[in-house]
Design an enzyme around this catalytic site. Structure first.
Site, PDB file in Angstrom:
ATOM      1  N   LYS A  56       0.741  -1.199  -0.164  1.00 58.95           N
ATOM      2  CA  LYS A  56       0.068  -0.140   0.036  1.00 58.95           C
ATOM      3  C   LYS A  56       0.923   1.347   0.098  1.00 58.95           C
ATOM      4  O   LYS A  56       0.357   2.337  -0.459  1.00 58.95           O
ATOM      5  CB  LYS A  56      -1.050   0.040   1.136  1.00 58.95           C
ATOM      6  CG  LYS A  56      -1.973  -0.962   1.233  1.00 58.95           C
ATOM      7  CD  LYS A  56      -3.386  -0.485   0.209  1.00 58.95           C
ATOM      8  CE  LYS A  56      -4.512  -1.335   0.433  1.00 58.95           C
ATOM      9  NZ  LYS A  56      -5.409  -1.056  -0.541  1.00 58.95           N
ATOM     10  N   SER A  81      -8.834  -0.203   6.463  1.00 61.58           N
ATOM     11  CA  SER A  81      -8.737  -1.351   7.332  1.00 61.58           C
ATOM     12  C   SER A  81      -7.472  -1.462   8.066  1.00 61.58           C
ATOM     13  O   SER A  81      -7.302  -2.351   9.013  1.00 61.58           O
ATOM     14  CB  SER A  81      -9.306  -2.731   6.594  1.00 61.58           C
ATOM     15  OG  SER A  81      -8.304  -3.323   5.655  1.00 61.58           O
ATOM     16  N   GLU A 207      -9.714 -14.378  -3.850  1.00 66.30           N
ATOM     17  CA  GLU A 207     -10.295 -13.893  -3.059  1.00 66.30           C
ATOM     18  C   GLU A 207     -10.600 -14.873  -1.700  1.00 66.30           C
ATOM     19  O   GLU A 207     -10.629 -15.937  -2.061  1.00 66.30           O
ATOM     20  CB  GLU A 207     -11.649 -13.166  -3.367  1.00 66.30           C
ATOM     21  CG  GLU A 207     -11.521 -12.112  -4.365  1.00 66.30           C
ATOM     22  CD  GLU A 207     -12.938 -11.527  -4.776  1.00 66.30           C
ATOM     23  OE1 GLU A 207     -13.611 -10.660  -4.469  1.00 66.30           O
ATOM     24  OE2 GLU A 207     -13.592 -12.440  -5.504  1.00 66.30           O
ATOM     25  N   GLY A 211     -15.541 -13.534   0.795  1.00 68.97           N
ATOM     26  CA  GLY A 211     -15.540 -12.133   0.054  1.00 68.97           C
ATOM     27  C   GLY A 211     -15.369 -12.371  -1.291  1.00 68.97           C
ATOM     28  O   GLY A 211     -14.473 -11.658  -1.886  1.00 68.97           O
ATOM     29  N   ASP A 213     -16.763 -10.894  -3.739  1.00 71.79           N
ATOM     30  CA  ASP A 213     -17.571  -9.855  -4.668  1.00 71.79           C
ATOM     31  C   ASP A 213     -16.882  -9.466  -6.099  1.00 71.79           C
ATOM     32  O   ASP A 213     -17.687  -9.357  -7.041  1.00 71.79           O
ATOM     33  CB  ASP A 213     -17.323  -8.733  -3.796  1.00 71.79           C
ATOM     34  CG  ASP A 213     -16.067  -8.233  -3.447  1.00 71.79           C
ATOM     35  OD1 ASP A 213     -15.310  -8.850  -2.844  1.00 71.79           O
ATOM     36  OD2 ASP A 213     -15.804  -6.947  -3.763  1.00 71.79           O
ATOM     37  N   SER A 307       1.283  -9.777  -0.400  1.00 70.60           N
ATOM     38  CA  SER A 307       0.914  -8.338  -0.470  1.00 70.60           C
ATOM     39  C   SER A 307       1.292  -7.847   0.909  1.00 70.60           C
ATOM     40  O   SER A 307       1.213  -6.557   0.829  1.00 70.60           O
ATOM     41  CB  SER A 307      -0.637  -8.195  -0.773  1.00 70.60           C
ATOM     42  OG  SER A 307      -1.373  -8.881   0.100  1.00 70.60           O
TER      43      SER A 307
END
Length: 322
Positions: A56, A81, A207, A211, A213, A307
Site C-alpha cells: 500500500k 482497514s 479472494e 468475500g 465480490d 501483499s
C-alpha cells in the site's frame, strides 16, 4: 464513455520513478520445496517487506506526492482497514504534512498502533454498520483535507502496479501472475503493468471464499454487492469492487480463485516454517491458492504477490492455531 484506460503502463512507470528511493524495491523469494509442491517455478514478490509492511505504501506515496504544496499544508485524509492507513500516515510524514485516518474499531491492534505511531490521528467506526466512504468524505470536506482512497484513484492504482513491474523486470517472462484481491487496486495496477509488458500473461486474482465480490462481479459483468465478509483476511473484507478498479479488472483479469480461511492459515504456516517469512492473512491468499492447487491450468512460471505482513505476534499465533 471512452476506451482510454484510466491507468496505463506509462503511468506505472512514472509511479516507479516517483517512489524510487522512498519505497523499497522488495526482494523476490524462491523455494525449491514450493516449486515441487506446486509443480511450477514460483517467484514470490515480498511486499510483506515493503515499508509499513505492505504494498500500500507504493500507491499512497505516489498519490500523496502529487498533491500541491497548498493541499499538503492542509493535510491528508484516508479510510482503511489497516495497511492503507499506515501507508498514508507514513507518506504524510515523509512529505511533511499530517494525516487523519478513518479505521474500523475492530482493526487488528498492531495496525492501529502502527498507524498512530506514524503520527496520524485515528477516527474509528463500526465496519458492519457504518459507511467508511461517507465518513471519510465528510471528514475531508469538513477539515479541507485531500482524500486519498485505498484503491479508487488512478495514482494509487499506478503506484500499486510498480510491484508487478519490478517483479517482471527482475525475473523476466512469466506465464501467470497471482494477486490477492480486496478492493481491486493491487490487481488493477499489477494487471496493467503485467499485460503491458507481457500481453500473453494470465492474471489470476485470489479472494477469500466469504468475500467473493469481485468474482461475482466479473461473472455478472457489473459490480455486485455482498454482505461485509467475515474472514481472517481483514484486508480483503470488501463488499463491492471499486468502480474504477472494476473498470480495469473486467478488461485485464482472466480468472478469480477462492480460498478458505483454513487454506490461508496453511499458507501462513508454510511461509513461516518453510520460507522463514511472515505474511498476514490477506498477504497469504495468493500463496494459498497455489498450495491448494486452485490455479488451473497450471502455468510453468508463476509470479505471486505476497501483499503484506502486518500481523502482530499474538494474532499470528492465534490464527495459526486455528
Amino acid at each position: 464513455m471512452t476506451d482510454t484506460p484510466p491507468v496505463t503502463l506509462q503511468d506505472v512507470r512514472d509511479a516507479a520513478a516517483r517512489i524510487e528511493g522512498v519505497a523499497h524495491r522488495t526482494p523476490v523469494l524462491r523455494s525449491r520445496t514450493l516449486d515441487e509442491l506446486v509443480g511450477a517455478e514460483v517467484f514470490l514478490k515480498c511486499e510483506n517487506l515493503q515499508r509499513i509492511g505492505a504494498f500500500k505504501f507504493r500507491g499512497a506515496y505516489n498519490a500523496a506526492s502529487r498533491l500541491s504544496a497548498a493541499q499538503l499544508a492542509k493535510g491528508i485524509a484516508a479510510y482503511s482497514s489497516g495497511n492503507h492507513a499506515q501507508a498514508v500516515a507514513l507518506a504524510a510524514r515523509e512529505l511533511g504534512t499530517t494525516a487523519v485516518i478513518v479505521m474500523p474499531e475492530d482493526t487488528p491492534r498492531a495496525k492501529l498502533e502502527a498507524t498512530a505511531g506514524y503520527g496520524a490521528e485515528i477516527v474509528t467506526y463500526d465496519r458492519y454498520t457504518g459507511d467508511r466512504v461517507a465518513i471519510g468524505e465528510a471528514l475531508a470536506a469538513d477539515r479541507a483535507l485531500a482524500l486519498i482512497p485505498p484503491y479508487e484513484h488512478p495514482h494509487v492504482i499506478a503506484g500499486q502496479g510498480t510491484a508487478a513491474l519490478e517483479l517482471i523486470e527482475e525475473v523476466g517472462e512469466l506465464d501467470a501472475l497471482v494477486v490477492p484481491v480486496g478492493g481491486g487496486g493491487l490487481i488493477a495496477g499489477s494487471a496493467t503493468a503485467a499485460k503491458g509488458l507481457l500481453p500473453g500473461i494470465r492474471v489470476v486474482g485470489v479472494e477469500p471464499e466469504a468475500g467473493d465480490d469481485t468474482r461475482r462481479s466479473l461473472a455478472a459483468g457489473h459490480r455486485v454487492s455482498i454482505p461485509v465478509p467475515r474472514t481472517i483476511a481483514d484486508g480483503q473484507a470488501a463488499d463491492i469492487p471499486g468502480e474504477l478498479t472494476f473498470s480495469v479488472n473486467r478488461r485485464l483479469v482472466d480468472d478469480i480463485s477462492l480460498v478458505s480461511d483454513d487454506q490461508i492459515r496453511d499458507a501462513m504456516r508454510f511461509a513461516f516454517e518453510r520460507l522463514k517469512t511472515v505474511v498476514e492473512p490477506s498477504g497469504a491468499s495468493g500463496l494459498a491458492a497455489l498450495l491448494a492447487h486452485h490455479v488451473t491450468p497450471l502455468p510453468r512460471r508463476i509470479g505471486v504477490v505476497l501483499s503484506g505482513g502486518n500481523v502482530g505476534a499474538e494474532r499470528f499465533a492465534e490464527i495459526i492455531a486455528g
